[in-house]
Design a protein around this motif. Structure first.
Motif, PDB file in Angstrom:
ATOM      1  N   VAL A 166       0.835  -1.201   0.000  1.00 15.71           N
ATOM      2  CA  VAL A 166       0.000   0.000   0.000  1.00 15.71           C
ATOM      3  C   VAL A 166       0.869   1.250   0.000  1.00 15.71           C
ATOM      4  O   VAL A 166       0.596   2.224  -0.708  1.00 15.71           O
ATOM      5  CB  VAL A 166      -0.941   0.000   1.226  1.00 15.71           C
ATOM      6  CG1 VAL A 166      -1.596   1.356   1.402  1.00 15.71           C
ATOM      7  CG2 VAL A 166      -2.018  -1.062   1.067  1.00 15.71           C
ATOM      8  N   ASN A 167       1.926   1.228   0.790  1.00 16.62           N
ATOM      9  CA  ASN A 167       2.796   2.394   0.904  1.00 16.62           C
ATOM     10  C   ASN A 167       3.475   2.722  -0.424  1.00 16.62           C
ATOM     11  O   ASN A 167       3.559   3.885  -0.828  1.00 16.62           O
ATOM     12  CB  ASN A 167       3.848   2.142   1.981  1.00 16.62           C
ATOM     13  CG  ASN A 167       4.582   3.415   2.368  1.00 16.62           C
ATOM     14  OD1 ASN A 167       3.989   4.375   2.828  1.00 16.62           O
ATOM     15  ND2 ASN A 167       5.890   3.419   2.167  1.00 16.62           N
ATOM     16  N   THR A 168       3.973   1.696  -1.123  1.00 15.35           N
ATOM     17  CA  THR A 168       4.637   1.948  -2.402  1.00 15.35           C
ATOM     18  C   THR A 168       3.628   2.351  -3.477  1.00 15.35           C
ATOM     19  O   THR A 168       3.914   3.194  -4.336  1.00 15.35           O
ATOM     20  CB  THR A 168       5.411   0.698  -2.869  1.00 15.35           C
ATOM     21  OG1 THR A 168       4.520  -0.418  -2.952  1.00 15.35           O
ATOM     22  CG2 THR A 168       6.534   0.372  -1.910  1.00 15.35           C
ATOM     23  N   PHE A 169       2.426   1.791  -3.396  1.00 10.16           N
ATOM     24  CA  PHE A 169       1.378   2.103  -4.369  1.00 10.16           C
ATOM     25  C   PHE A 169       0.935   3.558  -4.232  1.00 10.16           C
ATOM     26  O   PHE A 169       0.709   4.247  -5.233  1.00 10.16           O
ATOM     27  CB  PHE A 169       0.185   1.170  -4.147  1.00 10.16           C
ATOM     28  CG  PHE A 169      -0.626   0.901  -5.381  1.00 10.16           C
ATOM     29  CD1 PHE A 169      -1.648   1.741  -5.760  1.00 10.16           C
ATOM     30  CD2 PHE A 169      -0.358  -0.209  -6.170  1.00 10.16           C
ATOM     31  CE1 PHE A 169      -2.409   1.479  -6.893  1.00 10.16           C
ATOM     32  CE2 PHE A 169      -1.106  -0.478  -7.301  1.00 10.16           C
ATOM     33  CZ  PHE A 169      -2.139   0.365  -7.667  1.00 10.16           C
ATOM     34  N   GLN A 170       0.816   4.036  -2.987  1.00 12.78           N
ATOM     35  CA  GLN A 170       0.306   5.395  -2.792  1.00 12.78           C
ATOM     36  C   GLN A 170       1.303   6.451  -3.247  1.00 12.78           C
ATOM     37  O   GLN A 170       0.907   7.571  -3.593  1.00 12.78           O
ATOM     38  CB  GLN A 170      -0.096   5.613  -1.327  1.00 12.78           C
ATOM     39  CG  GLN A 170       1.022   5.560  -0.297  1.00 12.78           C
ATOM     40  CD  GLN A 170       1.757   6.866  -0.110  1.00 12.78           C
ATOM     41  OE1 GLN A 170       1.194   7.927  -0.392  1.00 12.78           O
ATOM     42  NE2 GLN A 170       2.993   6.788   0.346  1.00 12.78           N
ATOM     43  N   LEU A 194      -7.678  14.536  -2.467  1.00 12.82           N
ATOM     44  CA  LEU A 194      -7.325  13.868  -1.220  1.00 12.82           C
ATOM     45  C   LEU A 194      -6.828  12.469  -1.548  1.00 12.82           C
ATOM     46  O   LEU A 194      -7.441  11.762  -2.351  1.00 12.82           O
ATOM     47  CB  LEU A 194      -8.543  13.766  -0.294  1.00 12.82           C
ATOM     48  CG  LEU A 194      -9.135  15.073   0.235  1.00 12.82           C
ATOM     49  CD1 LEU A 194     -10.396  14.767   1.019  1.00 12.82           C
ATOM     50  CD2 LEU A 194      -8.142  15.807   1.096  1.00 12.82           C
ATOM     51  N   VAL A 195      -5.743  12.084  -0.928  1.00  9.69           N
ATOM     52  CA  VAL A 195      -5.221  10.727  -1.079  1.00  9.69           C
ATOM     53  C   VAL A 195      -4.971  10.171   0.322  1.00  9.69           C
ATOM     54  O   VAL A 195      -4.363  10.832   1.159  1.00  9.69           O
ATOM     55  CB  VAL A 195      -3.902  10.698  -1.879  1.00  9.69           C
ATOM     56  CG1 VAL A 195      -3.295   9.294  -1.866  1.00  9.69           C
ATOM     57  CG2 VAL A 195      -4.144  11.150  -3.312  1.00  9.69           C
ATOM     58  N   GLY A 237      -5.777  -4.160   2.038  1.00  8.07           N
ATOM     59  CA  GLY A 237      -5.053  -2.906   1.866  1.00  8.07           C
ATOM     60  C   GLY A 237      -5.814  -2.013   0.922  1.00  8.07           C
ATOM     61  O   GLY A 237      -6.128  -2.407  -0.205  1.00  8.07           O
ATOM     62  N   GLY A 238      -6.149  -0.811   1.364  1.00  4.37           N
ATOM     63  CA  GLY A 238      -6.981   0.063   0.549  1.00  4.37           C
ATOM     64  C   GLY A 238      -6.402   1.456   0.394  1.00  4.37           C
ATOM     65  O   GLY A 238      -5.751   1.977   1.303  1.00  4.37           O
ATOM     66  N   LEU A 239      -6.636   2.044  -0.772  1.00  5.50           N
ATOM     67  CA  LEU A 239      -6.256   3.425  -1.036  1.00  5.50           C
ATOM     68  C   LEU A 239      -7.464   4.165  -1.575  1.00  5.50           C
ATOM     69  O   LEU A 239      -8.338   3.571  -2.211  1.00  5.50           O
ATOM     70  CB  LEU A 239      -5.113   3.496  -2.060  1.00  5.50           C
ATOM     71  CG  LEU A 239      -3.830   2.785  -1.668  1.00  5.50           C
ATOM     72  CD1 LEU A 239      -3.726   1.463  -2.428  1.00  5.50           C
ATOM     73  CD2 LEU A 239      -2.617   3.650  -1.980  1.00  5.50           C
ATOM     74  N   HIS A 252      -3.360  -8.498  -2.420  1.00  8.66           N
ATOM     75  CA  HIS A 252      -4.318  -7.679  -3.159  1.00  8.66           C
ATOM     76  C   HIS A 252      -4.451  -6.283  -2.560  1.00  8.66           C
ATOM     77  O   HIS A 252      -4.329  -6.103  -1.343  1.00  8.66           O
ATOM     78  CB  HIS A 252      -5.693  -8.352  -3.169  1.00  8.66           C
ATOM     79  CG  HIS A 252      -5.742  -9.619  -3.957  1.00  8.66           C
ATOM     80  ND1 HIS A 252      -5.514 -10.853  -3.401  1.00  8.66           N
ATOM     81  CD2 HIS A 252      -5.981  -9.846  -5.280  1.00  8.66           C
ATOM     82  CE1 HIS A 252      -5.618 -11.791  -4.331  1.00  8.66           C
ATOM     83  NE2 HIS A 252      -5.900 -11.202  -5.477  1.00  8.66           N
ATOM     84  N   LEU A 253      -4.724  -5.328  -3.429  1.00  7.80           N
ATOM     85  CA  LEU A 253      -4.958  -3.948  -3.040  1.00  7.80           C
ATOM     86  C   LEU A 253      -6.201  -3.434  -3.739  1.00  7.80           C
ATOM     87  O   LEU A 253      -6.496  -3.829  -4.865  1.00  7.80           O
ATOM     88  CB  LEU A 253      -3.778  -3.056  -3.437  1.00  7.80           C
ATOM     89  CG  LEU A 253      -2.389  -3.416  -2.925  1.00  7.80           C
ATOM     90  CD1 LEU A 253      -1.353  -2.522  -3.584  1.00  7.80           C
ATOM     91  CD2 LEU A 253      -2.329  -3.285  -1.419  1.00  7.80           C
ATOM     92  N   GLU A 254      -6.917  -2.532  -3.072  1.00  7.64           N
ATOM     93  CA  GLU A 254      -8.088  -1.899  -3.695  1.00  7.64           C
ATOM     94  C   GLU A 254      -7.879  -0.395  -3.750  1.00  7.64           C
ATOM     95  O   GLU A 254      -7.586   0.237  -2.733  1.00  7.64           O
ATOM     96  CB  GLU A 254      -9.351  -2.213  -2.903  1.00  7.64           C
ATOM     97  CG  GLU A 254     -10.601  -1.563  -3.495  1.00  7.64           C
ATOM     98  CD  GLU A 254     -11.833  -1.752  -2.631  1.00  7.64           C
ATOM     99  OE1 GLU A 254     -12.682  -2.578  -2.991  1.00  7.64           O
ATOM    100  OE2 GLU A 254     -11.930  -1.069  -1.588  1.00  7.64           O
ATOM    101  N   LEU A 255      -8.045   0.170  -4.928  1.00  8.11           N
ATOM    102  CA  LEU A 255      -7.988   1.619  -5.113  1.00  8.11           C
ATOM    103  C   LEU A 255      -9.385   2.131  -5.397  1.00  8.11           C
ATOM    104  O   LEU A 255     -10.019   1.714  -6.364  1.00  8.11           O
ATOM    105  CB  LEU A 255      -7.043   1.971  -6.273  1.00  8.11           C
ATOM    106  CG  LEU A 255      -7.063   3.434  -6.752  1.00  8.11           C
ATOM    107  CD1 LEU A 255      -6.693   4.386  -5.627  1.00  8.11           C
ATOM    108  CD2 LEU A 255      -6.132   3.610  -7.953  1.00  8.11           C
TER     109      LEU A 255
END
Length: 347
Positions: free
Chosen positions: A48-52, A67-68, A97-99, A161-164
């Protein structure tokens, strides 16, 4: 910064998920299961940290005031989802993990979505849920992009998995208000469970907001005129005393007990019974400590018998935190302001 490294197998994670929803499990078994789940959840922090970091760069080119924020899913939310969706396995849950990116307009939503759908990332886009083009019966609207993490230079976290979520401010205001009312009614309005009057109100408001943003509305209201939708919103707003109720909640939650006022990670603890919010912030090098505090806060909440909601999120400032997650601060000002636009639909 010390990021957690996956240790449990998918089978072990799924077993822990079964214990979580098994009402006959011993207290000891449940504690062990929660420990496994909490560690597995914390493993999503690195992806999540690298994705954001990429997300912030991309969204800045599209919307200056966007806003992020990022968050790791609450264990009570995992439990509720496992109970709700028959056959769901915890290791396959896609939004641990969500963004979230909140922009101003539908056009900006689509521009950002296109940037994440063009195949330029090494991560695998495995699903797209367009709840703006096809709003569900609840009225919720947003775009969800589901990714399977894939880092060619560091395979440790590959497969998680991650959700944006990408949404407009109007959609964000609606979702926030649903959660705030649900919190105080102690009903899962977010999952379409609870007061039929409030559920219908939020559906018809969603239809009105869709008209304002010129996007498809719920099938339930497809044959309604804009005038009828607006009049129904205004009438229900009066009957349910919506503004007074929301404003009362915000006033009740004005006392915010803060720990540090700076940091990258923020543990929010909302006590809906006492209407108090506590925020403890952690610097970027204290992520492990933040995750431990998150797990302990959830466990303590489960034993307290009170309606306590906890979540660990990350934003650049505390002010951004309040704007990205206003539901935890019972802040409905954006929604109340948006309601003033509905009379424009009257003919």
């Amino acid at each position: 910064m010390a990021f957690a490294i996956p240790a449990a197998s998918n089978k072990a994670i799924n077993r822990a998920g079964k214990v979580l929803i098994d009402g006959h499990s011993s207290q000891e078994a449940r504690v062990q299961a929660i420990a496994i789940i909490a560690h597995w959840r914390s493993c999503h922090a690195y992806p999540v940290n690298t994705f954001q970091a990429t997300l912030r760069g991309r969204v800045k080119k599209i919307c200056d005031g966007a806003l992020v924020a990022q968050r790791l899913k609450r264990i009570p939310s995992m439990e509720a989802k496992l109970r709700l969706i028959h056959g769901m396995q915890l290791a396959r849950m896609q939004d641990i993990g969500g963004l979230r990116a909140v922009v101003d307009t539908i056009s900006q939503v689509r521009k950002l979505q296109d940037k994440y759908s063009d195949g330029s990332l090494t991560h695998e886009l495995i699903d797209v849920d367009d709840y703006i083009e096809h709003p569900p019966k609840s009225g919720y609207r947003s775009v969800h992009l589901i990714y399977k993490y894939n880092n060619p230079t560091l395979s440790t976290y590959n497969g998680l998995h991650l959700e944006l979520q990408i949404r407009t401010r109007l959609q964000h205001a609606w979702a926030t208000a649903v959660e705030i009312i649900g919190t105080f009614l102690n009903q899962a309005l977010k999952s379409s469970v609870g007061s039929t009057e409030w559920l219908f109100y939020f559906k018809v408001v969603s239809a009105a907001f869709s008209l304002l943003e010129k996007t498809p509305i719920l099938d339930e209201f497809s044959k309604w005129t804009p005038n009828r939708i607006a009049q129904t919103c205004i009438g229900l707003e009066r009957d349910l005393d919506v503004k007074r109720n929301l404003q009362a909640f915000a006033i009740a939650a004005n006392a915010i007990i803060s720990g540090k006022t700076s940091g990258n990670y923020h543990l929010i603890i909302l006590n809906a019974t006492t209407k108090m919010v506590k925020v403890q912030s952690y610097g970027v090098r204290r992520l492990s400590e933040a995750n431990e505090a998150y797990a302990q806060a959830e466990f303590s909440a489960s034993l307290s018998g009170e309606d306590i909601q906890t979540v660990l999120v990350a934003t650049d400032t505390v002010d951004s935190l309040r704007r990205a997650y206003p539901n935890y601060f019972l802040d409905s000002r954006q929604f109340i302001s948006a309601l003033a636009r509905i009379p424009k639909l009257l003919s």
